[in-house]
Design a protein around this motif. Structure first.
Motif, PDB file in Angstrom:
ATOM      1  N   ASP A 250     -13.950 -11.178 -10.594  1.00 51.37           N
ATOM      2  CA  ASP A 250     -13.133 -12.332  -9.512  1.00 51.37           C
ATOM      3  C   ASP A 250     -14.113 -12.103  -8.256  1.00 51.37           C
ATOM      4  O   ASP A 250     -14.954 -11.531  -8.101  1.00 51.37           O
ATOM      5  CB  ASP A 250     -11.717 -11.751  -9.538  1.00 51.37           C
ATOM      6  N   TRP A 259      -7.119 -12.505  -3.999  1.00 45.50           N
ATOM      7  CA  TRP A 259      -8.461 -12.720  -4.909  1.00 45.50           C
ATOM      8  C   TRP A 259      -8.380 -14.428  -5.401  1.00 45.50           C
ATOM      9  O   TRP A 259      -7.026 -15.029  -5.387  1.00 45.50           O
ATOM     10  CB  TRP A 259      -8.220 -11.666  -6.057  1.00 45.50           C
ATOM     11  N   ASN A 261      -8.894 -15.824  -8.122  1.00 48.00           N
ATOM     12  CA  ASN A 261      -8.261 -15.812  -9.520  1.00 48.00           C
ATOM     13  C   ASN A 261      -9.310 -17.018 -10.207  1.00 48.00           C
ATOM     14  O   ASN A 261      -8.832 -17.826 -11.143  1.00 48.00           O
ATOM     15  CB  ASN A 261      -6.904 -16.159  -9.575  1.00 48.00           C
ATOM     16  N   HIS A 292     -12.029 -11.002 -17.019  1.00 49.35           N
ATOM     17  CA  HIS A 292     -11.199 -10.606 -15.766  1.00 49.35           C
ATOM     18  C   HIS A 292     -10.064 -11.793 -16.110  1.00 49.35           C
ATOM     19  O   HIS A 292      -8.990 -11.435 -15.738  1.00 49.35           O
ATOM     20  CB  HIS A 292     -11.749 -11.012 -14.647  1.00 49.35           C
ATOM     21  N   ASP A 297      -5.639 -11.964 -14.965  1.00 46.75           N
ATOM     22  CA  ASP A 297      -5.008 -13.010 -14.229  1.00 46.75           C
ATOM     23  C   ASP A 297      -4.061 -13.789 -15.309  1.00 46.75           C
ATOM     24  O   ASP A 297      -3.503 -14.715 -14.798  1.00 46.75           O
ATOM     25  CB  ASP A 297      -5.909 -13.968 -13.835  1.00 46.75           C
ATOM     26  N   HIS A 318      -4.223 -10.066  -7.160  1.00 44.96           N
ATOM     27  CA  HIS A 318      -4.498 -10.934  -8.544  1.00 44.96           C
ATOM     28  C   HIS A 318      -3.084 -11.363  -9.012  1.00 44.96           C
ATOM     29  O   HIS A 318      -2.811 -12.370  -9.092  1.00 44.96           O
ATOM     30  CB  HIS A 318      -5.046 -10.168  -9.472  1.00 44.96           C
TER      31      HIS A 318
HETATM   32 CA   LIG Z   1      -8.044 -12.328 -10.309  1.00 42.64          CA
END
Ligand SMILES: [Ca+2]
Ligand SMILES: [Ca+2]
Length: 876
Positions: A250, A259, A261, A292, A297, A318
């Motif tokens: 990310d 973050w 995402n 990821h 997520d 996240h």
């Molecule tokens: Ca993320």
């Protein structure tokens, strides 16, 4: 051959713990087995799983063990090596340290490779009587991660000494078991070989829709730029240290503390480009991203089953939930988090990852997400913003294109039906016409319409639906939306679109990329020459701003190949040809309103070129000014803003964006500010010039701050500065000098930037002789092009008065071609040929006098814009 085993981790005390999937991949002729270990937190109570450690044990390991690839260390029984940071490992119990360890673990009879070992720290390898222990979640050293700086970026999930993962969390680790012992097996730590299909073939299948493969030659430089994005990605990631078991894949800092995402489905954007080019780094980066996105997520389990398949919006940690809502004022992004924002859920990239590489886990997760979108999400489906049906249509149509499962098409039908119904009920413009929300319109009486990028997404979703169903009504609605965008957002003097249909919002070229597919489709469909020309001009303007940074590329690239593909089918002149002409015009100094380095520093006629930050209102002021007839009034109350206002930036050659300062040159920045009132605790403001390159702001030069002890006085703010070598563009900002609360009322006037060597005055004036005010003789005419007035033919004249002239020069703005033949106060002066591409030219000698002056100009084939008389010594 792939064998998936669904199982469950059992705690040391025998209690059942979280679910797991083990996938073994065996390849013909490859003496190694890939093992994907996926941890799935299917416990929905309590909210967070607390995990002490999770290890994979390899038994039967005897003899000396080494860990690492280029740098290796030996491990004896009773020793453990722990990668505890992205920059540091430690051997226990000796305490020996090093930097980054690759996950290549070798012993005389075999080898295990834990991919992305240091990148996904904490990670460990230990040797004991049982054999080899691969710490995918190694037991954490006491207190090591507690109270650390940047905890919310790096350590939020390990700060207590246990791993904390929210309900529905998943994470896959990739291991290779290599029984060959050959040297080649060590390469398994790096990027593996990838297979690619010829771009022409992928395009012909239609699986990714049109990719502008056939039209590639029309877009010179595009492929090279994309390759640069892939090549620069690792360096950007390293600079931001975007590593860790929960973070890897990310990018950080969507709004400073959270973050991203993978907003706008960055993995999808990169896989489209991989399909177009076969350039392997695009596939590798997309794989890291999508692993990821699909694991961390995505909500794989939830106590409310209707939430399964949702994704967390860009959040702190996240999944959010690690901090209370007041943490750094991050509100819902800190807690409780938000997973049903339909503008922030994607599965196109995951489906593509399956189609390109056969990864079943990506396929299953993509279906989980798409099943939510076409299932529970469609119950009583309605929406308030165009991006909701937009992204949801893209999601389910992407699923339909990948699977041909009519379930997804049915979901799309339900959404299209509702979108149509709301469009009809609100004026039949093809979309839900509604009052704009704050941020999209901050006027006292809000405008109606929509944000451009949201309509862009809806047009793309509708086009995907139209491509598979041929429902003509949907195509007609796309045409209506495109025409609405041009009508309310297109700015012909900037050749770019406004942010929303509120006329006070900013103009920027970056939305052109996401708009392209819908606009080009509408122009083709309606055979609308004007729409086609606007689309062509918008793309030509935006072209120089093609993204250079991988992290921000999702927004520009998420539908750009399909946009270019549609665009390449437009009849008319070739894009390269049109773009070359427009770029010359865009670069011409004749587009600037003044022969000065600050485009509108004196505010004599308006406040163009300045944008207010949230909570700030700007107005053109004509009574309380520092000099001349105009100034800028600013009333602001807010918090969390670095600045009250900024000049335009991130445009493509907008005449109000400072793109002309010379690297290595020294300048004096001066401005006059009057603070009328400032609430208790509001810091003294200052002005800064940011120094930027293609990737954004890097540094700034800042003036002295205003002296709040002398409130109500005009004060000079100034700084002498040298432009850094990397500098390609700049903006000016009025600093709040706080991220906290501010409240103030101010006046701003006479901003100037002048080469230091010739800077003498504190204030420069710019007397404008406007085309509309000229006396016309001998067939002279006034015409307006792209909102700019020009005088042509015959002779034009003005009279104007000056107090005592001191070093004033008279500047003529000339378009390309012809020459101007001036007379000043009855004296003939040498003729001035127009510069190539146009620009500002000064009268050879300006015998100006105090009081009345008369200037007349014979236009010998020339086009003359505004004339400016100024004491600014800059040659623009
Ligand atoms: Ca993320
Ligand atoms: Ca002024």
């Amino acid at each position: 051959m792939v064998v998936a085993r669904r199982c469950r981790f059992v705690a040391a005390d025998g209690s059942r713990s979280v679910a797991a999937v083990l996938r073994t991949h065996d390849f013909a002729g490859v003496p190694a087995t890939r093992l994907d270990v996926t941890l799935l937190n299917d416990q929905t109570k309590p909210e967070f799983l607390r995990l002490r450690s999770l290890e994979a044990v390899v038994d039967g390991v005897t003899g000396p063990v080494t860990v690492g690839l280029n740098q290796t260390i030996g491990l004896a029984a009773g020793q453990r090596v722990l990668q505890r940071e992205d920059f540091e490992y430690v051997v226990e119990p000796s305490g020996a340290k090093g930097k980054r360890l690759d996950g290549v673990v070798e012993w005389p009879a075999g080898r295990v490779v834990v991919r992305n070992f240091w990148e996904q720290y904490p990670a460990a390898v230990a040797v004991d009587q049982a054999g080899l222990r691969l710490g995918l979640y190694p037991a954490l050293p006491d207190g090591f991660y507690a109270g650390r700086k940047d905890e919310d970026k790096f350590y939020f999930h390990v700060r207590t000494g246990l791993y904390e993962f929210r309900q529905g969390f998943a994470k896959t680790h990739e291991l290779w078991l290599d029984r060959s012992g050959s040297e080649a097996g060590r390469s398994l730590a790096g990027d593996p070989p990838t297979a690619s299909a010829p771009p022409e073939y992928v395009e012909a299948t239609g699986a990714f829709r049109g990719l502008a493969v056939a039209g590639r030659a029309q877009f010179p430089g595009f492929d090279e730029r994309i390759k640069g994005i892939a090549d620069g990605y690792l360096k950007e990631r390293d600079q931001a240290r975007e590593y860790g078991v929960m973070n890897f894949g990310d990018w950080y800092g969507e709004r400073t503390w959270n973050w991203g995402n993978l907003e706008y489905d960055l993995g999808h954007a990169l896989l489209d480009q991989y399909a177009r080019s076969g350039y392997a780094p695009l596939y590798h980066r997309a794989t890291e991203i999508l692993r990821h996105q699909g694991d961390v997520d995505t909500r794989h389990y939830a106590d409310d089953p209707r939430r399964i398949g949702q994704q967390w919006i860009h959040s702190v940690g996240h999944t959010a939930g690690y901090y209370p809502p007041d943490y750094k004022d991050m509100k819902i992004y800190a807690s409780p988090g938000w997973s049903d924002n339909r503008g922030h859920i994607w599965s196109q990239g995951l489906f593509q990852h399956y189609l390109m590489g056969g990864d079943r886990r990506s396929f299953e997760t993509a279906r989980l997400i798409a099943d939510w979108a076409a299932g529970p999400q469609t119950t009583n489906f309605t929406f308030g913003l165009a991006r909701e049906p937009g992204w949801m249509l893209i999601l389910v149509m992407g699923a339909y294109n990948a699977t041909e499962d009519p379930y997804y098409l049915n979901g799309a039908k339900l959404m299209v039906r509702k979108a149509r119904e709301l469009a009809e009920a609100s004026g039949n413009r093809g979309f839900l016409y509604h009052k704009l929300y704050p941020g999209h319109c901050d006027c006292d009486v809000p405008h109606s319409g929509e944000a451009g990028f949201m309509l862009a997404v809806q047009m793309t979703g509708m086009k995907m639906y139209y491509e598979r169903t041929g429902e003509e009504q949907v195509a007609e609605d796309i045409v209506k939306i495109a025409r609405f965008i041009v009508e309310t957002m297109w700015e012909p003097d900037s050749l770019a679109f406004r942010y929303t249909s509120c006329p006070q919002t900013s103009v920027g070229a970056s939305s052109t990329y996401i708009l392209l597919e819908g606009l080009a489709f509408a122009a083709l469909r309606a055979n609308d020459a004007r729409l086609a020309e606007v689309t062509r001009e918008a793309l030509a303007t935006a072209w120089s701003g093609l993204p250079a940074s991988g992290k921000s590329a999702g927004y520009a690239l998420c539908a750009l190949p399909q946009g270019l593909d549609t665009f390449s089918r437009l009849p008319g002149p070739s894009f390269a040809e049109r773009q070359a002409v427009l770029q010359e015009w865009l670069r011409s100094p004749a587009r600037r309103g003044l022969p000065a380095l600050v485009p509108n520093g004196d505010f004599e006629t308006d406040a163009q070129g300045y944008y207010a930050r949230g909570g700030v209102q700007l107005a053109h002021e004509t009574s309380d000014v520092h000099s001349g007839r105009g100034a800028l009034r600013l009333v602001g109350k807010g918090s969390g803003q670095n600045e009250y206002l900024v000049t335009r930036y991130d445009t493509s050659n907008d005449p109000y964006e400072l793109t002309w300062l010379k690297a290595g040159e020294s300048y004096r920045l001066t401005a006059w500010l009057k603070v009328i009132r400032a609430a208790e605790g509001t810091p003294a403001p200052s002005i800064r010039l940011t120094h930027r390159d293609g990737r954004g702001s890097r540094d700034a030069s800042t003036t002295n701050t205003y002296d709040l002890n002398r409130l109500g006085t005009w004060q000079k703010l100034s700084v002498d500065l040298k432009v850094p070598d990397y500098n390609t563009r700049n903006y000016l900002a009025l600093n709040t000098n706080t991220r906290g609360a501010f409240e103030a009322e101010m006046l701003l006037d006479d901003i100037s930037l002048v080469p230091l060597a010739v800077a003498t005055a504190d204030t420069y004036h710019y007397l404008r002789l406007e085309p509309a005010a000229a006396a016309l003789a001998g067939g002279a005419r006034l015409l307006t092009e792209r909102k700019t007035p020009w005088l042509i033919d015959g002779t034009v004249s003005w009279t104007f008065s000056l107090p005592a002239p001191a070093g004033e020069r008279v500047w003529l703005k000339l378009d390309e071609g012809g020459r101007a033949v001036p007379r000043l106060n009855g004296r003939a002066l040498a003729a001035l040929p127009a510069p190539a591409n146009g620009g500002w030219v000064a009268l050879p000698e300006a015998a100006l006098r105090a009081g009345e002056n008369e200037l007349s100009i014979a236009l010998d084939g020339a086009r003359l814009g505004r004339v400016v008389v100024t004491n600014d010594p800059t040659t623009p």
